[in-house]
Design an enzyme around this catalytic site. Structure first.
Site, mmCIF file in Angstrom:
data_model
loop_
_atom_site.group_PDB
_atom_site.id
_atom_site.type_symbol
_atom_site.label_atom_id
_atom_site.label_comp_id
_atom_site.label_asym_id
_atom_site.label_seq_id
_atom_site.Cartn_x
_atom_site.Cartn_y
_atom_site.Cartn_z
ATOM 1 C CB VAL A 16 -16.205 30.360 -25.090
ATOM 2 C CG1 VAL A 16 -15.998 31.669 -25.252
ATOM 3 C CG2 VAL A 16 -14.306 29.733 -24.561
ATOM 4 N NE ARG A 47 -17.838 19.589 -33.761
ATOM 5 C CZ ARG A 47 -16.963 19.883 -33.567
ATOM 6 N NH1 ARG A 47 -17.026 19.138 -32.173
ATOM 7 N NH2 ARG A 47 -16.049 20.133 -33.868
ATOM 8 C CE LYS A 107 -7.229 28.928 -27.762
ATOM 9 N NZ LYS A 107 -7.073 28.841 -26.352
ATOM 10 N N GLY A 136 -7.363 34.870 -21.577
ATOM 11 C CA GLY A 136 -8.901 34.677 -21.292
ATOM 12 C C GLY A 136 -9.729 35.976 -21.140
ATOM 13 C CD GLU A 192 -7.312 25.223 -25.651
ATOM 14 O OE1 GLU A 192 -7.888 25.633 -27.229
ATOM 15 O OE2 GLU A 192 -7.296 26.599 -24.875
ATOM 16 C CE LYS A 207 -3.957 31.312 -25.203
ATOM 17 N NZ LYS A 207 -3.963 30.774 -23.542
ATOM 18 N N GLY A 306 -11.520 30.174 -18.870
ATOM 19 C CA GLY A 306 -12.356 29.543 -18.579
ATOM 20 C C GLY A 306 -13.476 30.255 -19.086
#
Ligand code: HSE
Length: 441
Positions: A16, A47, A107, A136, A192, A207, A306
């Site tokens: 994302v 990271r 979430k 989404g 995930e 959610k 997505g």
């Protein structure tokens, strides 16, 4: 005078985060023209700064320490897309404490720490935006916060996990195995980082907690929601569902019971009538049906996971955050968690059910034993059917599937009846149990 661009700090450059960065860059002109506010990405926390990335990004923007985003006095808005609840919690709480508005799609973080983070946001007068946490690309959060503001929400029901819906649709429509469908969902960037959250229902539950918190203004501990995942949905259940006029969807149901002022809150694979709109939501698509006392029925539909759909939701929030930052008087000051509602015990929730028992063939008296146990708990049968269990068809035909459709009953009575039936030893342990959603109330 040329206005100074607002400075954005982006934490996280996964699926994302990459979509957000690319779109902020690609649609820069369009966004500035529409928002009427210039912006620039000042820093990006990742990271591993050395990692080769699919996105073309100036290495000078990268840092491996998200604290630099909070400490940088020039950064106006923080976008948290690192996921998880450890660093993300530290980042969001320290950004709010430092007076920096936060946009997040996290979430799990909001389900676990939402109450605390929204309190901090209200205390500090610093907004927290979270459109991407649910559905989404579907603008459900803004819709609940603003467009539907005059409604008492009677119920919210829907499909809000793209990965599990993709898996169920692929099993149903393409005969794909569970494992293959999951691998494809992972490859498409829907799942995930820990896909067990998609499979075991907890991503949908996170959610659901956010939607319930928004619609009813109540804090809810994650332990209060009943959650079942799609692990035990089999091709056999799809076959019976079709015979009976249903399909199977991982559904979230949030319902306000006016008589007791309690909330029914659950996530589970359910039978959905094939004529209902939700039955026709396939693949990665999500759909959320909201019923309000003024608006009546609404349904929101779109890609639920997505890179780009989620980036679209994040960027909608970034523009809101920029407008609120430039024109703070226009901020709506929306504060969730304004009251506390009881959560209905799961045992008291009432729906019709489908139950499939695996029964040794040629065993006599099984139907009578089951029917008697159900009757003892005042549960009436609407239909039964039976077939040879598919794995046994070619072999000895040693088991039958025995399916019962039951009229509406409480989960408490059905649970007690099932316990008696399984203890009577006439069926295999762990019958398949699915609620049948009628969407009538
Ligand atoms: N894993 C999530 C899903 C991503 O499949 O719905 C979007 O929240």
């Amino acid at each position: 005078m040329i206005e100074k661009p607002l400075q954005l700090g982006l934490a996280g450059l996964g699926t994302v985060g990459t979509g957000v960065y690319e779109t902020l860059f690609r649609n820069h002109e369009l966004l500035e023209a529409r928002a009427k506010i210039p912006y620039a990405v000042k820093k990006v926390a990742v990271r591993d700064v050395e990692r080769v990335r699919e996105v073309d990004i100036d290495p000078a923007l990268l840092t491996n320490d998200w604290r630099e985003l909070v400490d940088d006095s020039e950064i106006d808005i923080i976008i948290e897309l690192i996921g998880g609840t450890t660093d993300a919690y530290q980042l969001v709480s320290s950004a709010l404490a430092a007076g920096k508005p936060v946009v997040t799609g996290n979430k799990a973080l909001l389900a676990e720490y939402g109450s605390e983070l929204f309190r901090l946001s209200a205390e500090k007068g610093v907004p927290l935006y979270f459109e991407a946490s649910c559905g989404g690309g579907i603008p459900i959060i803004q819709s609940l916060q603003n467009s539907l503001i005059c409604n008492n929400v009677e119920s919210i029901a829907g499909i809000i996990n793209g990965t599990s819906n993709y898996i169920l649709s692929s099993m149903e429509k393409k005969g794909m195995s569970f494992e293959e469908a999951l691998e494809r969902a992972k490859a498409k960037g829907f799942a995930e980082a820990d896909p067990s959250l998609d499979i075991n229902g907890w991503d949908a539950a996170h959610k659901a907690l956010i939607l319930a918190m928004l619609a009813y203004g109540t804090p809810i501990a994650p332990s209060r929601i009943s959650v079942y995942g799609i692990e035990r949905v089999t091709p056999t259940d799809f076959r019976f569902a079709h015979q009976l006029g249903y399909t199977i969807k991982l559904l979230v149901v949030i319902k306000h019971h006016e008589d007791t002022d309690a909330l029914e809150l659950r996530v589970q694979p359910s039978f959905v009538p094939r004529s209902h709109l939700l039955a026709n939501v396939n693949g990665v698509f999500n759909a959320i049906a909201v019923k309000g006392d003024i608006v009546g029925e609404t349904i929101f539909y779109g890609r639920g996971a997505g890179k780009n759909p989620t980036a679209s939701a994040v960027i909608g929030d970034i523009v809101l955050a920029m407008r609120d930052r430039r024109h703070p008087d226009f901020h709506t000051g929306f504060h969730p968690y304004t009251k506390t509602l009881e959560i209905m015990p799961q045992e008291d929730t009432v729906t019709p059910y489908y139950v499939r028992f695996l029964v040794p063939s040629r065993r006599s008296g099984v139907i009578a034993t089951i029917a008697t146990a159900l009757a003892r708990h005042n549960i009436s049968i609407s239909s039964t059917s039976s077939t040879a269990h598919e794995e046994d068809e070619a072999a000895e035909n040693t088991h039958n599937d025995l399916v019962f459709s039951l009229h509406a009953c409480s989960w408490g009575s059905l649970k007690a009846a099932l316990k008696e039936i399984v203890q009577s030893d006439c069926v295999a342990p762990h019958p398949a149990v699915f609620r049948i959603e009628t969407f009538n109330s």
